[in-house]
Write an enzyme that holds these catalytic residues in place. Structure first.
Site, PDB file in Angstrom:
ATOM      1  N   LYS A  57      35.931  45.093  50.617  1.00  0.00           N
ATOM      2  CA  LYS A  57      35.063  45.836  49.686  1.00  0.00           C
ATOM      3  C   LYS A  57      33.589  45.494  49.938  1.00  0.00           C
ATOM      4  O   LYS A  57      32.731  46.378  49.916  1.00  0.00           O
ATOM      5  CB  LYS A  57      35.444  45.523  48.233  1.00  0.00           C
ATOM      6  CG  LYS A  57      36.753  46.191  47.811  1.00  0.00           C
ATOM      7  CD  LYS A  57      37.330  45.618  46.527  1.00  0.00           C
ATOM      8  CE  LYS A  57      38.690  46.256  46.233  1.00  0.00           C
ATOM      9  NZ  LYS A  57      39.433  45.582  45.167  1.00  0.00           N
ATOM     10  N   GLN A 101      39.057  41.466  40.432  1.00  0.00           N
ATOM     11  CA  GLN A 101      40.095  41.553  41.465  1.00  0.00           C
ATOM     12  C   GLN A 101      41.397  40.956  40.933  1.00  0.00           C
ATOM     13  O   GLN A 101      41.434  39.813  40.498  1.00  0.00           O
ATOM     14  CB  GLN A 101      39.641  40.801  42.729  1.00  0.00           C
ATOM     15  CG  GLN A 101      40.627  40.856  43.876  1.00  0.00           C
ATOM     16  CD  GLN A 101      40.781  42.257  44.457  1.00  0.00           C
ATOM     17  OE1 GLN A 101      39.825  42.970  44.673  1.00  0.00           O
ATOM     18  NE2 GLN A 101      42.016  42.648  44.701  1.00  0.00           N
ATOM     19  N   ASP A 124      36.565  50.448  38.671  1.00  0.00           N
ATOM     20  CA  ASP A 124      37.981  50.720  38.949  1.00  0.00           C
ATOM     21  C   ASP A 124      38.529  51.903  38.149  1.00  0.00           C
ATOM     22  O   ASP A 124      39.639  52.355  38.386  1.00  0.00           O
ATOM     23  CB  ASP A 124      38.819  49.475  38.612  1.00  0.00           C
ATOM     24  CG  ASP A 124      39.287  48.764  39.875  1.00  0.00           C
ATOM     25  OD1 ASP A 124      39.238  49.367  40.954  1.00  0.00           O
ATOM     26  OD2 ASP A 124      39.714  47.602  39.773  1.00  0.00           O
TER      27      ASP A 124
END
Length: 292
Positions: A57, A101, A124
């Site tokens: 990422k 995460q 997200d």
């Protein structure tokens, strides 16, 4: 007789195209806005798979011109400490996207942490407010993986209106938002899962079959309608007898490719699209905040 083989839905190529588009949008606006978009990825502990995802990422951010505000915490970090970090990031003008995460160590409550993120910085797309906006068909940050699947189908001009779509898997990460997005595109949607009776009878009706159950090789050729579009969201790491590990999906690609018209590979299908949509959510949040 010539064996037919499915066309590949190439997520890697489309993700690269999205990266380029985002990069030029950021370049054009950055001088006017005075700063790049910013993404904060919070990682706790030293799970090797998580570390690899976070690196991936951060590399993708660097490629398009998004500033990374990554924070790596020791495994024993407390819930309170993380909540304080999220509260500070919510207020930070440099940060447009925040994500935690997963998985987290057992003593931490991921859901409570997710709820602390400002919905407009929810990179997200998993905050209840954003899921509520999806249910209501309102604008908002969308869950990255299903949004990536929708973009892939759109890129290959796969018609969804009136089609039978089957989603195998009902997680809040993929299955449920995926079904809602397909419904929004006027598909007729069935959600199947591990408790569904006669899964094969359900999947064989699908014009569009989305496998998101997290079970390697669950979908085999005899479960697929000839000419269907098969999207494999599964990411399962398996180890063979000689100790070599590799990434496989929920679909038995080899056999199914002889039946389907389109199929996604693993890796190189949905995975790169998830990261591309994460970056796009961050950039969307950035432009919304600066009003351009």
């Amino acid at each position: 007789m010539e064996t037919k083989t499915a066309k590949i839905l190439d997520g890697k190529a489309l993700a690269a195209k999205i990266h380029q588009e985002l990069s030029s949008r950021i370049r054009e606006s950055q001088a006017k806005i005075g700063r790049p978009p910013g993404l904060a990825v919070l990682m706790v502990g030293d799970n090797p798979a998580s570390a690899a995802y976070v690196r991936n990422k951060e590399r993708a951010c660097a490629k398009v011109g998004i500033a990374s505000f990554g924070k790596h915490f020791q495994a024993e970090t407390t819930q309170k400490e993380l909540e304080e970090v999220i509260a500070a990031l919510n207020q930070d003008e440099q940060v447009d996207g925040i994500l935690v995460q997963l998985p987290l160590p057992d003593h931490l409550d991921a859901v409570t942490l997710l709820h602390q993120i400002d919905p407009d910085k929810d990179a997200d797309g998993l905050h209840p407010v954003n899921l509520g906006r999806l249910v209501r068909g309102e604008a908002g940050l969308r869950s990255c993986t299903p949004a990536g699947v929708m973009r892939l189908l759109q890129e290959y001009e796969i018609p969804l209106k009136g089609k039978q779509a089957v989603v195998v898997g009902r997680s809040i990460l993929v299955g449920k938002p995926m079904a809602l997005m397909l419904l929004e595109a006027d598909a007729t949607v069935t959600i199947a899962h591990s408790r569904s009776q006669d899964l094969s009878a359900i999947t064989k009706n699908a014009d569009i079959l989305i496998a998101a159950a997290g079970r390697p090789g669950l979908i085999t050729a005899d479960m697929v309608k000839p000419g269907a579009v098969v999207v494999d969201v599964g990411m399962n790491r398996i180890t063979d007898a000689s100790g070599n590990s590799r990434l496989v999906g929920d679909v038995d690609l080899e056999s199914t490719a002889g039946v389907a018209e389109f199929i996604t590979p693993v890796p190189g299908g949905v995975g790169p699209m998830t990261v591309a949509l994460l970056l796009e959510n961050t950039v969307t949040s950035y432009f919304r905040k600066v009003g351009s």
